[in-house]
Scaffold this motif. Structure first.
Motif, short mmCIF file in Angstrom:
data_model
loop_
_atom_site.label_atom_id
_atom_site.label_comp_id
_atom_site.label_asym_id
_atom_site.label_seq_id
_atom_site.Cartn_x
_atom_site.Cartn_y
_atom_site.Cartn_z
N ASN A 102 -15.92 -9.20 3.55
CA ASN A 102 -14.82 -9.23 4.57
C ASN A 102 -13.75 -9.50 3.49
O ASN A 102 -13.63 -10.63 2.67
N PRO A 103 -12.68 -8.59 3.15
CA PRO A 103 -11.54 -8.90 2.38
C PRO A 103 -10.97 -10.25 2.41
O PRO A 103 -10.49 -10.77 1.51
N ARG B 105 0.82 -9.60 6.87
CA ARG B 105 0.96 -8.98 5.51
C ARG B 105 -0.22 -8.13 4.85
O ARG B 105 0.01 -6.96 4.44
N LEU B 106 -1.25 -8.95 4.91
CA LEU B 106 -2.26 -8.59 4.19
C LEU B 106 -3.05 -7.44 4.94
O LEU B 106 -3.63 -6.54 4.31
N GLU B 107 -3.06 -7.41 6.18
CA GLU B 107 -3.70 -6.28 6.87
C GLU B 107 -2.64 -5.11 6.45
O GLU B 107 -3.28 -3.75 6.47
N ASN C 154 -14.82 -1.11 8.23
CA ASN C 154 -14.96 -1.75 9.67
C ASN C 154 -14.97 -3.41 9.54
O ASN C 154 -15.82 -3.97 9.99
N TYR C 155 -14.00 -3.53 8.86
CA TYR C 155 -13.73 -5.17 8.74
C TYR C 155 -12.46 -5.49 9.41
O TYR C 155 -11.36 -4.64 9.75
N SER C 156 -12.15 -6.69 9.99
CA SER C 156 -10.91 -7.25 10.54
C SER C 156 -10.74 -8.70 10.24
O SER C 156 -11.79 -9.43 9.71
N PHE C 157 -9.82 -9.47 10.54
CA PHE C 157 -9.54 -10.71 10.15
C PHE C 157 -10.36 -11.55 11.28
O PHE C 157 -11.12 -12.34 10.77
N LEU D 53 0.20 -10.57 -2.74
CA LEU D 53 0.96 -9.80 -1.91
C LEU D 53 2.09 -8.91 -2.46
O LEU D 53 2.90 -8.11 -2.01
N ASP D 54 2.62 -9.67 -3.45
CA ASP D 54 3.68 -9.02 -4.61
C ASP D 54 3.40 -7.81 -5.33
O ASP D 54 2.67 -7.84 -6.24
#
Length: 215
Positions: A79-80, A199-201, A212-215, A116-117
């Motif tokens: 999972n990222p 923002r990561l999503e 097929n991953y989610s937070f 995120l930058d």
């Protein structure tokens, strides 16, 4: 015996795979995360973190795959969101490959803001662009979907690879956490703010859908 190639994505249980598989006996070529990169500027050792500006760039695995006659590939993903927590807390908060030292991140918040930058020259550019970028040549996925294992279900997934390729694999009975030495013992979700998740999503984009991953 067919030659297998294991693409080692950082913070996805690669060392656990090493401990379970006898790479020599099973004829597995370990394609390290930094084995097929070229150094853009000489004199920088990312593991010592002795530069704030020099970066590495990955080159294609395909040359090695062809030259070493690797016929099949497998890898492990994670999972990222969980991966990034482990990335930051690796090696007593120095970060994986000394990321935090190189970029002067003093907190997990700093780390996420840096990731995120879009203008930050991340120490390993391919990971900044795509957490699983090593699995692609352009838009082409190099590893068959059935050979993409998950850290969350690593032991059961390894059994499938073992059967598929007739490998000698010895898994551990205990749950694999793959936590950095200084990572607090709490769920990865507790490290993030709602704004960071949103923002990561957006940054991960199709990665979450494809795998097929989610937070």
């Amino acid at each position: 015996m067919k030659t297998l190639g294991f693409i080692h994505i950082p913070k996805c249980g690669g060392h656990y795979i090493e401990s379970c598989c006898d790479f020599t006996k099973n004829n597995i070529r370990h394609l390290y995360h930094d084995a097929y990169k070229k150094q853009l500027i000489t004199g920088w050792d990312s593991w010592k973190g002795n530069s704030l500006t020099n970066t590495f760039e990955f080159t294609g695995y395909e040359t090695a795959i062809i030259n070493e006659k690797i016929q099949n590939l497998f890898t492990v993903i994670r999972n990222p969101f969980d991966l990034l927590v482990s990335y930051y807390y690796h090696n007593n908060t120095n970060g994986w490959a000394n990321c935090n030292l190189i970029h002067n991140f003093n907190s997990f918040k700093d780390f996420i803001e840096g990731y995120l930058d879009p203008d930050l020259k991340w120490h390993y550019p391919i990971i900044h662009k795509h957490v699983f970028g090593q699995l692609y040549n352009g838009k082409k996925l190099l590893v068959p979907t059935k050979n993409i294992l998950r850290l969350e279900t690593i032991n059961s997934d390894l059994k499938k690879i073992k059967k598929q390729y007739n490998l000698d694999i010895k898994t551990r009975p205990s749950k694999i956490c793959n936590k950095g030495q200084s990572r607090p013992s709490k769920n990865y979700k507790e490290f993030y703010t709602l704004d960071q998740v949103t923002r990561l999503e957006d940054k991960f984009g199709d990665i979450l859908t494809e795998f097929n991953y989610s937070f």
